[in-house]
Design an enzyme around this catalytic site. Structure first.
Site, mmCIF file in Angstrom:
data_model
loop_
_atom_site.group_PDB
_atom_site.id
_atom_site.type_symbol
_atom_site.label_atom_id
_atom_site.label_comp_id
_atom_site.label_asym_id
_atom_site.label_seq_id
_atom_site.Cartn_x
_atom_site.Cartn_y
_atom_site.Cartn_z
ATOM 1 N N SER A 96 0.827 -1.202 0.000
ATOM 2 C CA SER A 96 0.000 0.000 0.000
ATOM 3 C C SER A 96 0.863 1.254 0.000
ATOM 4 C CB SER A 96 -0.900 -0.006 1.243
ATOM 5 O OG SER A 96 -1.444 1.264 1.500
ATOM 6 N N LYS A 97 0.457 2.241 -0.785
ATOM 7 C CA LYS A 97 1.162 3.524 -0.784
ATOM 8 C C LYS A 97 1.106 4.179 0.590
ATOM 9 C CE LYS A 97 0.500 4.889 -5.638
ATOM 10 N NZ LYS A 97 -0.048 5.933 -6.526
ATOM 11 N N ARG A 98 0.004 3.987 1.284
ATOM 12 C CA ARG A 98 -0.188 4.652 2.570
ATOM 13 C C ARG A 98 0.557 3.970 3.709
ATOM 14 N NH1 ARG A 98 -6.616 4.837 2.538
ATOM 15 N NH2 ARG A 98 -6.183 2.831 1.595
#
Length: 499
Positions: free
Chosen positions: A265-267
């Site tokens: 995930s980018k987050r």
């Protein structure tokens, strides 16, 4: 598995909504390998139809990230090609998507929908109020059954509308997937909804834009992430509605987080591609590692050159099950690739990191370049990320504060004995004319015997004295690289710190 007949044409079409996720690079790499293996073409297209999430500069970051890994393209936004432009917002301005959306409406495969987002939300709420499961809501616009007169009347009022796909109410839609060995995937049409093809702004959604572009650009195989499997039936419907030949689908597995709990995930994860070159990963190591994220040549071969991977790549060896990201394995592989380089190559590659740390100029002078090349062998075997070089070599470039007395004193020694050992080392080394590694080692090993110490005691004290650290490159090579003047000055300062 279906036979793959060259020439093939594939594409990677990222959305510029932020930095390029390393998982996206993996998907691009599989497309690139497929094209290069079969002697075909690899296209790059920027799909910027999501106006709300568009991030300025993201497209440039994406192209830089792909090029860093070693992925080039035969056609694209920066180099052009016979199907330019390769940016969807530019293609929208040419009216390309509107024409095909209108064609679908005229053929009865799509319709103009005047339902507003607020009205659609009320329909969802009414569905849930009847005790239905919210996730089972399937939007079907009432306009799908309107007469031409009703549509014309709504348009005459200036009401905004979207264009939606008119999904059949019964039957099923299926397709085959190369990654699943040609296995058929079928979905009941009743489980689908009338998805938006053209927004009220006239901007196409991904579903219409990518499909029109793939057709016009002659894409033969669509290799993309498995998150697009649920959308594939809509795309099949569109191909059939247009009467176009469908490309072959291959949905590659997601890359899971290291703990296996969800995909990268980018987050949540440090997966921006630019972060890897900032930390000093070699593109050839990243190329090799990413190729193994969902594909394998056999059950044991891991280290392969770029050319070997191209020659060995086949879509039938791409796994349907998710890959798992392993940053430790990536770091190990990067270290292995670093160790395969010559000292001169490593020196050239660490120079930007030394410059960034303020240790040498940018660009470095000839003397700085030569000195860096001399130092690299001291840390070559320990490097796993090129950025580590600046920390490992810092003490060669900067003056040190006096060493901490507590670190200077080794096991079974006291401050007075340590100071005496440092004084003896200073005296012996001060008389040394040959400041070579061999001469330094001979002199200090003889001093160990003379003082009645263990080698680890004297060498440990000297290591801290000249580097300020308990863990540092080999002592004799470090002393030689520091030079007589600086080495003796640091030993004297450490001696005085214990006085």
């Amino acid at each position: 598995m279906a036979e793959i007949t060259p020439p093939v044409r594939v594409r990677f079409a990222p959305s510029p909504t932020g930095f390029l996720h390393i998982g996206g690079v993996r998907t691009a790499l599989f497309n690139w390998l497929f094209a290069r293996h079969y002697g075909g073409q690899f296209l790059l297209r920027v799909e910027d139809t999501d106006e709300k999430r568009f991030v300025p500069g993201a497209a440039d970051d994406m192209m830089a990230s792909l090029r860093w890994v070693g992925i080039d393209w035969d056609e694209g936004p920066d180099i052009g090609g016979p199907h330019a432009p390769y940016v969807q917002s530019e293609r929208k301005e040419l009216g390309i998507y509107q024409r095909y959306a209108d064609e679908l409406v005229a053929g009865g495969h799509a319709y103009k929908c005047f339902v507003t987002p607020e009205q659609e939300e009320r329909l969802r709420a009414e569905w849930a109020a009847r005790g239905e499961r919210p996730e089972r809501f399937r939007f079907r616009g009432p306009e799908r059954d309107w007469s031409p007169a009703q549509v014309a009347a709504a348009e005459a009022q200036g009401l905004p509308f979207t264009i939606r796909l008119k999904v059949p109410l019964d039957g099923s839609t299926g397709f085959t997937d190369l990654v699943r060995g040609g296995e058929g995937i079928s979905v009941n049409n009743a489980d689908l909804y009338d998805l938006v093809l053209l927004k009220t702004t006239g901007m196409p959604t991904y579903h219409l834009a990518h499909l029109v572009d793939d057709h016009l650009m002659g894409i033969t195989h669509v290799i993309r992430g498995e998150e697009w499997v649920p959308s594939a039936p809509y795309h099949v419907m569109l191909y059939r509605a247009f009467g176009w030949q469908m490309p072959v689908f291959a949905h590659v597995p997601n890359i899971l987080r290291q703990d296996g709990r969800g995909k990268l995930s980018k987050r949540k994860d440090d997966v921006a591609t630019n972060r890897f070159w900032e930390r000093g990963y070699l593109p050839e190591a990243m190329f090799n590692y990413l190729a193994l994220q969902g594909w394998s040549y056999d059950d044991h071969t891991e280290i392969m050159s770029r050319d070997e991977i191209v020659a060995r790549f086949s879509i039938d060896r791409v796994q349907a099950s998710p890959a798992r990201w392993n940053p430790d394995k990536l770091k190990d592989m990067n270290g292995l690739y670093i160790r395969k380089l010559s000292s001169a190559e490593v020196a050239a590659r660490v120079a930007p990191f030394l410059s960034q740390a303020g240790l040498i100029a940018s660009p470095p002078s000839d003397a700085e370049r030569a000195y860096a090349e001399r130092l690299v062998p001291l840390i070559h075997e320990r490097l796993e990320e090129l950025s580590e070089a600046s920390d490992l070599l810092e003490f060669f470039f900067h003056d040190l504060p006096p060493a901490e007395p507590a670190l200077l004193v080794q096991k079974k020694m006291d401050p007075a004995g340590t100071a005496a050992a440092l004084a003896a080392a200073y005296a012996e080394l001060g008389e040394l004319e040959d400041w070579s590694e061999a001469a330094l080692e001979t002199t200090l090993r003889a001093l160990v015997e003379q003082l009645g110490l263990k080698a680890g005691q004297l060498f440990g004290t000297l290591r801290v004295a000249v580097t300020g650290r308990t863990v540092a490159p080999p002592l004799f090579e470090t002393l030689a690289a520091l030079g007589r003047e600086r080495a003796l000055a640091r030993i004297a300062a450490a001696r005085d710190a214990l006085a």
